[in-house]
Design a protein around this motif. Structure first.
Motif, PDB file in Angstrom:
ATOM      1  N   ASP A  32       0.840  -1.203   0.000  1.00 17.75           N
ATOM      2  CA  ASP A  32       0.000   0.000   0.000  1.00 17.75           C
ATOM      3  C   ASP A  32       0.872   1.250   0.000  1.00 17.75           C
ATOM      4  O   ASP A  32       0.600   2.217  -0.713  1.00 17.75           O
ATOM      5  N   ARG A  33       1.929   1.234   0.792  1.00 18.99           N
ATOM      6  CA  ARG A  33       2.837   2.384   0.864  1.00 18.99           C
ATOM      7  C   ARG A  33       3.535   2.607  -0.484  1.00 18.99           C
ATOM      8  O   ARG A  33       3.648   3.738  -0.959  1.00 18.99           O
ATOM      9  N   ARG A  35       2.416   1.822  -3.388  1.00 23.20           N
ATOM     10  CA  ARG A  35       1.423   2.358  -4.339  1.00 23.20           C
ATOM     11  C   ARG A  35       1.276   3.864  -4.187  1.00 23.20           C
ATOM     12  O   ARG A  35       1.084   4.586  -5.168  1.00 23.20           O
ATOM     13  N   THR A  36       1.349   4.363  -2.954  1.00 19.06           N
ATOM     14  CA  THR A  36       1.203   5.807  -2.743  1.00 19.06           C
ATOM     15  C   THR A  36       2.426   6.571  -3.236  1.00 19.06           C
ATOM     16  O   THR A  36       2.312   7.741  -3.582  1.00 19.06           O
ATOM     17  N   LEU A  37       3.588   5.913  -3.297  1.00 19.23           N
ATOM     18  CA  LEU A  37       4.825   6.567  -3.722  1.00 19.23           C
ATOM     19  C   LEU A  37       5.085   6.454  -5.218  1.00 19.23           C
ATOM     20  O   LEU A  37       5.863   7.230  -5.767  1.00 19.23           O
TER      21      LEU A  37
END
Length: 55
Positions: A32-33, A35-37
């Motif tokens: 998830d992290r 994907r945000t980056l």
């Protein structure tokens, strides 16, 4: 998106499968992290093209 039920880690020493709930929660959080980056698809393609042109 389907939930992970197994994570396979590969290294020079071999592969390891993780399937414990706590381990899977950790890897879901990492994905998830990431994907945000990550850049959006089009920006990623442009970035790769620019690097390839400089080679």
């Amino acid at each position: 998106m389907p939930q992970l039920d197994t994570v396979q880690l590969d290294s020079s020493h071999g592969s390891m499968l993780l399937d414990a709930d706590m381990q899977l929660r950790r890897y879901r959080g990492l994905l998830d992290r990431l994907r945000t980056l990550a850049l959006p698809v089009e920006e990623s393609c442009d970035f790769i093209r620019r690097i390839a042109q400089d080679l």
